[in-house]
Scaffold this active site. Structure first.
Site, PDB file in Angstrom:
ATOM      1  N   CYS A   1       0.818  -1.221   0.000  1.00  0.00           N
ATOM      2  CA  CYS A   1       0.000   0.000   0.000  1.00  0.00           C
ATOM      3  C   CYS A   1       0.851   1.270   0.000  1.00  0.00           C
ATOM      4  O   CYS A   1       0.297   2.371  -0.073  1.00  0.00           O
ATOM      5  CB  CYS A   1      -0.886   0.047   1.241  1.00  0.00           C
ATOM      6  SG  CYS A   1      -1.933  -1.360   1.503  1.00  0.00           S
TER       7      CYS A   1
ATOM      8  N   HIS B   1      -5.304   2.016   6.440  1.00  0.00           N
ATOM      9  CA  HIS B   1      -6.025   1.136   5.519  1.00  0.00           C
ATOM     10  C   HIS B   1      -6.749   0.085   6.349  1.00  0.00           C
ATOM     11  O   HIS B   1      -6.161  -0.548   7.207  1.00  0.00           O
ATOM     12  CB  HIS B   1      -5.042   0.473   4.561  1.00  0.00           C
ATOM     13  CG  HIS B   1      -5.665  -0.517   3.633  1.00  0.00           C
ATOM     14  ND1 HIS B   1      -6.825  -0.273   2.947  1.00  0.00           N
ATOM     15  CD2 HIS B   1      -5.275  -1.755   3.287  1.00  0.00           C
ATOM     16  CE1 HIS B   1      -7.120  -1.325   2.200  1.00  0.00           C
ATOM     17  NE2 HIS B   1      -6.195  -2.242   2.397  1.00  0.00           N
TER      18      HIS B   1
ATOM     19  N   HIS C   1      -9.631  -3.242   6.267  1.00  0.00           N
ATOM     20  CA  HIS C   1     -10.409  -4.229   5.511  1.00  0.00           C
ATOM     21  C   HIS C   1     -11.744  -4.474   6.206  1.00  0.00           C
ATOM     22  O   HIS C   1     -12.286  -5.569   6.139  1.00  0.00           O
ATOM     23  CB  HIS C   1      -9.637  -5.555   5.405  1.00  0.00           C
ATOM     24  CG  HIS C   1      -8.408  -5.455   4.580  1.00  0.00           C
ATOM     25  ND1 HIS C   1      -7.154  -5.655   5.109  1.00  0.00           N
ATOM     26  CD2 HIS C   1      -8.230  -5.166   3.273  1.00  0.00           C
ATOM     27  CE1 HIS C   1      -6.256  -5.501   4.154  1.00  0.00           C
ATOM     28  NE2 HIS C   1      -6.885  -5.204   3.034  1.00  0.00           N
TER      29      HIS C   1
ATOM     30  N   GLU D   1     -25.820  12.184  12.336  1.00  0.00           N
ATOM     31  CA  GLU D   1     -25.089  12.898  13.388  1.00  0.00           C
ATOM     32  C   GLU D   1     -23.576  12.729  13.250  1.00  0.00           C
ATOM     33  O   GLU D   1     -22.810  13.657  13.452  1.00  0.00           O
ATOM     34  CB  GLU D   1     -25.566  12.413  14.757  1.00  0.00           C
ATOM     35  CG  GLU D   1     -24.948  13.138  15.928  1.00  0.00           C
ATOM     36  CD  GLU D   1     -25.339  14.607  16.014  1.00  0.00           C
ATOM     37  OE1 GLU D   1     -24.604  15.360  16.681  1.00  0.00           O
ATOM     38  OE2 GLU D   1     -26.363  15.017  15.428  1.00  0.00           O
TER      39      GLU D   1
ATOM     40  N   HIS E   1     -12.929  -4.705  -1.073  1.00  0.00           N
ATOM     41  CA  HIS E   1     -11.590  -4.745  -0.470  1.00  0.00           C
ATOM     42  C   HIS E   1     -11.523  -4.022   0.870  1.00  0.00           C
ATOM     43  O   HIS E   1     -11.187  -4.618   1.872  1.00  0.00           O
ATOM     44  CB  HIS E   1     -10.588  -4.121  -1.457  1.00  0.00           C
ATOM     45  CG  HIS E   1      -9.186  -4.129  -0.957  1.00  0.00           C
ATOM     46  ND1 HIS E   1      -8.187  -4.832  -1.567  1.00  0.00           N
ATOM     47  CD2 HIS E   1      -8.606  -3.508   0.091  1.00  0.00           C
ATOM     48  CE1 HIS E   1      -7.051  -4.655  -0.909  1.00  0.00           C
ATOM     49  NE2 HIS E   1      -7.284  -3.849   0.105  1.00  0.00           N
TER      50      HIS E   1
END
Length: 155
Positions: free
Chosen positions: A34, A52, A54, A77, A127
């Site tokens: 990543c 990141h 998942h 809210e 993903h």
């Protein structure tokens, strides 16, 4: 996790330092696939940290309607917790298509960031989600709020 357990990258993504090898049974470390996406958020949004996830919520939100290119919600809210948004605002998260390898997402990720200047996250279909903030605390908060909003929307 300690500082010596992390990779340090330069502004252009080159590895400056890497973790020392750990004894068996630890596997050798490798820099995240990543990294190129994180670097886009750092450069294009001046992010201090990128997370990141998942999370199941982010996957489900992209699967409910496979033709959607963005997730939209208003009058919740929790929207107030997303930087630059209030209760009456419409919150929009771009959705990009997944690829076999995360580093192949870099171009579509960059295009999504450019096309959605108010977003602090990008959903990747089937993903997960990438979210960023000024600091790791801000990034974690933003991603937590996004995932909470997605749960309520899915229900």
């Amino acid at each position: 996790m300690e500082p010596e357990d992390m990779y340090v990258l330069s502004g252009d993504g080159a590895i400056i330092s890497s973790p020392s090898p750990k004894p068996y049974p630890h596997k050798p470390s490798k820099c995240s696939d990543c990294a190129s996406l994180f670097m886009k958020a750092y450069h294009m949004r001046n992010a201090g940290a990128v997370i990141h996830s998942h999370g199941m919520e982010s996957c489900l939100a992209t699967m409910i309607n496979p033709h959607l290119k963005e997730f939209r919600v208003t009058h919740m809210e929790m929207i107030k917790g997303i930087k630059g948004h209030g209760y009456y605002d419409e919150l929009v998260i771009p959705i990009i298509e997944n690829t076999a390898y995360e580093n192949e997402l870099t171009d579509s990720f960059a295009k999504a960031i450019e096309a959605y200047p108010k977003t602090t996250a990008v959903l990747v279909r089937n993903h997960g989600v990438y979210g960023w903030g000024d600091s790791w605390i801000s990034a974690k908060t933003q991603v937590h709020i996004w995932l909470s909003i997605l749960v309520f929307w899915i229900l």
